[in-house]
Design a protein around this motif. Structure first.
Motif, PDB file in Angstrom:
ATOM      1  N   HIS A 231     -24.738 -36.168 -21.889  1.00  0.00           N
ATOM      2  CA  HIS A 231     -24.317 -34.773 -21.746  1.00  0.00           C
ATOM      3  C   HIS A 231     -25.426 -33.896 -21.168  1.00  0.00           C
ATOM      4  O   HIS A 231     -25.402 -32.676 -21.321  1.00  0.00           O
ATOM      5  CB  HIS A 231     -23.753 -34.262 -23.076  1.00  0.00           C
ATOM      6  CG  HIS A 231     -22.644 -35.137 -23.554  1.00  0.00           C
ATOM      7  ND1 HIS A 231     -21.372 -35.084 -23.017  1.00  0.00           N
ATOM      8  CD2 HIS A 231     -22.644 -36.175 -24.430  1.00  0.00           C
ATOM      9  CE1 HIS A 231     -20.628 -36.035 -23.573  1.00  0.00           C
ATOM     10  NE2 HIS A 231     -21.378 -36.708 -24.423  1.00  0.00           N
TER      11      HIS A 231
ATOM     12  N   CYS B 169     -16.293 -32.941 -18.232  1.00  0.00           N
ATOM     13  CA  CYS B 169     -16.576 -34.081 -19.108  1.00  0.00           C
ATOM     14  C   CYS B 169     -15.512 -34.214 -20.190  1.00  0.00           C
ATOM     15  O   CYS B 169     -14.819 -33.247 -20.531  1.00  0.00           O
ATOM     16  CB  CYS B 169     -17.943 -33.862 -19.739  1.00  0.00           C
ATOM     17  SG  CYS B 169     -18.508 -35.211 -20.780  1.00  0.00           S
TER      18      CYS B 169
ATOM     19  N   CYS C  59     -16.158 -34.197 -23.145  1.00  0.00           N
ATOM     20  CA  CYS C  59     -16.574 -33.303 -24.234  1.00  0.00           C
ATOM     21  C   CYS C  59     -16.129 -31.875 -23.969  1.00  0.00           C
ATOM     22  O   CYS C  59     -16.312 -31.003 -24.820  1.00  0.00           O
ATOM     23  CB  CYS C  59     -18.085 -33.359 -24.424  1.00  0.00           C
ATOM     24  SG  CYS C  59     -19.016 -32.483 -23.154  1.00  0.00           S
TER      25      CYS C  59
ATOM     26  N   CYS D  57     -21.640 -32.840 -16.915  1.00  0.00           N
ATOM     27  CA  CYS D  57     -22.324 -33.856 -17.725  1.00  0.00           C
ATOM     28  C   CYS D  57     -22.472 -35.163 -16.929  1.00  0.00           C
ATOM     29  O   CYS D  57     -21.627 -35.496 -16.091  1.00  0.00           O
ATOM     30  CB  CYS D  57     -21.532 -34.183 -18.981  1.00  0.00           C
ATOM     31  SG  CYS D  57     -21.414 -32.862 -20.178  1.00  0.00           S
TER      32      CYS D  57
HETATM   33 ZN   LIG Z   1     -20.223 -33.938 -21.869  1.00  0.00          ZN
END
Ligand SMILES: [Zn+2]
Length: 388
Positions: A248, A258, A260, A265
């Motif tokens: 990340h 990403c 996330c 990232c």
């Molecule tokens: Zn990420």
């Protein structure tokens, strides 16, 4: 857990700081003489002898008769050894589509292995699968299952080991799941929940490459990109349980989103899913990682470019990590290692282009960890949490 295992567990977890150091040293460097334990821990020989005695009495450590001396009174040179059979640990690696479980002895040698596919990866289904593999391992172990001291369970993502909460696991789709507590209730045994790459790093620290290397990093490539740091003889956990999240680092184009939810990232470009998505988009059909690798070998430009882009960003991320933390060795692991020939040259070029000065001396090697190795790391993390 039988009385003997409970007593051994209590002894290890209630040890003084000196006692813990001595036990950890015998565990990882066995056989070792008391003199070498003293040298290694910085404790006096008297303190070492005091710490070793209860371990011998509890059946955790073996010592030959005190008659073995080097002619120097009071300095026994005969080594002491861990008794691997003194305890059994279970280590479990949770993947998005499978749980992999091993039963190990105290030295994390694998005694038995079980796998179970997951059709769903919600916490309830994973609990069921873990309960099932633990039951199968117990059946395999027979009477020896009374020596099971606990379970180590490793999951990808931001894991709070102290509270047993998975705070965020993009791959599993979990947020703030009190999985450690749920598991402890379901299994009825002590649980250590750990980030999967940290657990693998603990395994390498105690029983693998860490024994000969003071500072190393593990970088894993595959469905996620992660890293574990071992600096000056210690695994780095971070104040909040997050450390070494190179997947990340925001080194990619911010247009790339990403798993996330953040932008730019490393993982948004270099994960297996990102490579599959890029090649699939170029060809207008669903292409998995194995086909993408085959296409790249055949010279397909879209596939070659996806792997090249992934290799550049991972090489740059490793240079960033090495510039910051200064390990002497980076071990690249994870399931993506099976396609490492498609990364190798470009990754090293990107690393060399960004490594600062002497940091470029850091060696980069690959290690094809199996999922059983990851599960073994989870068992090592459980043993470590016992020792404290
Ligand atoms: Zn990420």
């Amino acid at each position: 857990m039988d009385h003997q295992t409970a007593a051994r567990t209590r002894l290890i977890s209630s040890s003084s700081d000196a006692g813990s150091k001595v036990f950890a040293t015998i565990l990882t460097r066995s056989p070792i003489s008391r003199i070498d334990i003293a040298r290694h821990t910085g404790l006096s020989q008297a303190a070492v002898t005091k710490a070793v005695s209860p371990l011998i009495a509890a059946g955790l450590v073996d010592a030959p008769p005190a008659a073995h001396r080097d002619g120097n009174p009071g300095r026994p040179v005969a080594p002491v050894s861990i008794i691997p059979d003194a305890m059994v640990m279970i280590g479990i690696k949770v993947n998005v589509d499978e749980v992999i479980a091993v039963a190990t002895d105290l030295a994390t040698a694998v005694i038995a292995t079980k796998r179970r596919p997951l059709s769903h990866h919600d916490p309830r289904s994973v609990l069921d699968a873990i309960a099932a593999v633990v039951g199968e391992l117990e059946a395999d172990l027979g009477p020896r299952s009374a020596a099971i001291a606990g379970l180590g369970v490793s999951v990808s993502g931001d894991v709070d080991t102290a509270s047993g909460v998975v705070r965020e696991s993009a791959i599993m789709g979990w947020a703030d799941v009190p999985f450690g507590e749920q598991l402890a209730q379901r299994i009825g045994r002590p649980i250590t929940l750990e980030n999967d790459v940290h657990a693998l790093t603990v395994g390498e620290h105690w029983f693998g490459v860490g024994l000969g290397t003071a500072s190393f990093a593990i970088v894993t490539i595959g469905r996620g990109i992660g890293s574990g740091l071992h600096l000056n003889g210690q695994v780095v956990s971070g104040a909040y349980g997050v450390a070494g999240e190179i997947g990340h680092l925001p080194l990619a184009d911010p247009a790339r989103v990403c798993n996330c939810g953040r932008r730019g990232c490393v993982e948004a470009v270099a994960s297996t899913g990102a490579i599959e998505a890029a090649v699939s988009a170029a060809h207008g059909r669903v292409i998995d990682i194995d086909e993408a690798a085959r296409l790249s070998h055949e010279g397909d430009e879209a596939a070659r470019s996806a792997f090249r882009e992934a290799a550049v960003i991972v090489g740059t991320a490793i240079a960033t990590l090495v510039n910051l933390a200064g390990p002497e060795l980076v071990i690249i692991g994870g399931e993506g290692v099976s396609n490492f020939d498609l990364f190798d040259r470009t990754l090293r070029e990107a690393f060399e282009a960004h490594a600062f000065g002497a940091a470029a001396r850091c060696r980069i090697v690959t290690r094809p960890h199996t999922f059983e190795d990851w599960a073994r790391g989870a068992a090592a993390a459980a043993i470590q949490s016992l020792v404290g």
